[in-house]
Design a protein around this motif. Structure first.
Motif, PDB file in Angstrom:
ATOM      1  N   LEU A  96       0.134  -3.088  -2.658  1.00 38.83           N
ATOM      2  CA  LEU A  96       0.927  -2.260  -3.565  1.00 38.83           C
ATOM      3  C   LEU A  96       1.009  -0.820  -3.080  1.00 38.83           C
ATOM      4  N   ILE A  97       2.208  -0.256  -3.183  1.00 37.49           N
ATOM      5  CA  ILE A  97       2.435   1.174  -2.992  1.00 37.49           C
ATOM      6  C   ILE A  97       3.280   1.607  -4.189  1.00 37.49           C
ATOM      7  N   SER A  98       2.794   2.593  -4.936  1.00 36.76           N
ATOM      8  CA  SER A  98       3.525   3.075  -6.100  1.00 36.76           C
ATOM      9  C   SER A  98       3.623   4.589  -6.027  1.00 36.76           C
ATOM     10  N   PHE A  99       4.804   5.109  -6.368  1.00 33.53           N
ATOM     11  CA  PHE A  99       5.002   6.551  -6.351  1.00 33.53           C
ATOM     12  C   PHE A  99       6.030   6.963  -7.380  1.00 33.53           C
ATOM     13  N   LEU A 125       1.547   7.686   3.159  1.00 33.97           N
ATOM     14  CA  LEU A 125       1.494   7.443   1.720  1.00 33.97           C
ATOM     15  C   LEU A 125       0.056   7.079   1.351  1.00 33.97           C
ATOM     16  N   VAL A 126      -0.652   8.048   0.770  1.00 32.67           N
ATOM     17  CA  VAL A 126      -2.051   7.905   0.384  1.00 32.67           C
ATOM     18  C   VAL A 126      -2.152   8.218  -1.105  1.00 32.67           C
ATOM     19  N   GLU A 127      -2.847   7.368  -1.836  1.00 32.93           N
ATOM     20  CA  GLU A 127      -2.989   7.550  -3.277  1.00 32.93           C
ATOM     21  C   GLU A 127      -3.482   8.957  -3.612  1.00 32.93           C
ATOM     22  N   VAL A 172       2.477  10.058  -4.648  1.00 29.81           N
ATOM     23  CA  VAL A 172       1.873   8.726  -4.526  1.00 29.81           C
ATOM     24  C   VAL A 172       0.845   8.532  -5.649  1.00 29.81           C
ATOM     25  N   THR A 173       1.085   7.542  -6.502  1.00 30.40           N
ATOM     26  CA  THR A 173       0.244   7.343  -7.676  1.00 30.40           C
ATOM     27  C   THR A 173      -0.782   6.223  -7.513  1.00 30.40           C
ATOM     28  N   LYS A 174      -0.447   5.201  -6.724  1.00 32.01           N
ATOM     29  CA  LYS A 174      -1.396   4.094  -6.550  1.00 32.01           C
ATOM     30  C   LYS A 174      -1.114   3.395  -5.230  1.00 32.01           C
ATOM     31  N   VAL A 175      -2.191   3.080  -4.519  1.00 27.57           N
ATOM     32  CA  VAL A 175      -2.088   2.312  -3.276  1.00 27.57           C
ATOM     33  C   VAL A 175      -3.216   1.287  -3.251  1.00 27.57           C
TER      34      VAL A 175
END
Length: 152
Positions: free
Chosen positions: A70-73, A41-43, A62-65
């Motif tokens: 934080l990990i956002s997807f 999981l890479v931004e 993946v939208t933000k790391v």
């Protein structure tokens, strides 16, 4: 109409960097949650997850790391609906980590309530499996959902 949003969390007796790595690294995640992934999981990237008990692939955008925080997807969290998932990590003074998951939002109608129940169950399971894996090296998910094969 009121909007539904999933909010769940759990404290894990490991440092934030260990928890973070267990979430972003598919080799680790396959020990407690997914069967396989096409990558870390890479931004700004997309990966595909396969689950051991469900047919088909799940696209993860993946939208933000923020490492260790934080990990956002975005994924198709409900049929035909792209939903945002946010996994936040907060390291506590005792070196444990609070992991919180939010997903949503959908209208509080029949379809939204079905999604809310199913995905809340899924994220609570994710957290319990993550905790068991990191603290005790146990894969709680293995064989747990064989009865659901083909439902997804």
């Amino acid at each position: 109409m009121e909007q539904l949003e999933i909010n769940t969390g759990l404290q894990i007796s490991k440092k934030a960097n260990e928890v973070y790595e267990a979430i972003v690294d598919p080799n680790k995640m396959s020990n407690y949650f997914i069967a396989e992934s096409t990558g870390n999981l890479v931004e700004g990237t997309s990966v595909t997850w396969k689950f051991p008990e469900f047919e088909g692939d799940v696209l993860i955008e993946v939208t933000k790391v923020i490492p260790n925080e934080l990990i956002s997807f975005v994924w198709e969290g409900a049929k035909g609906k792209k939903l945002k998932v946010k996994i936040s990590l907060t390291e506590m003074p005792d070196s444990s980590t609070v992991v919180k998951v939010t997903e949503g939002k959908l209208p509080a109608d029949a379809a939204g309530i079905t999604w809310y129940g199913g995905n809340t169950e899924g994220w609570a399971n994710f957290l319990a499996c993550l905790k068991a894996y990191l603290e005790y090296d146990i894969n709680l998910r293995k064989g747990a959902f064989e009865f659901r094969r083909g439902e997804m």
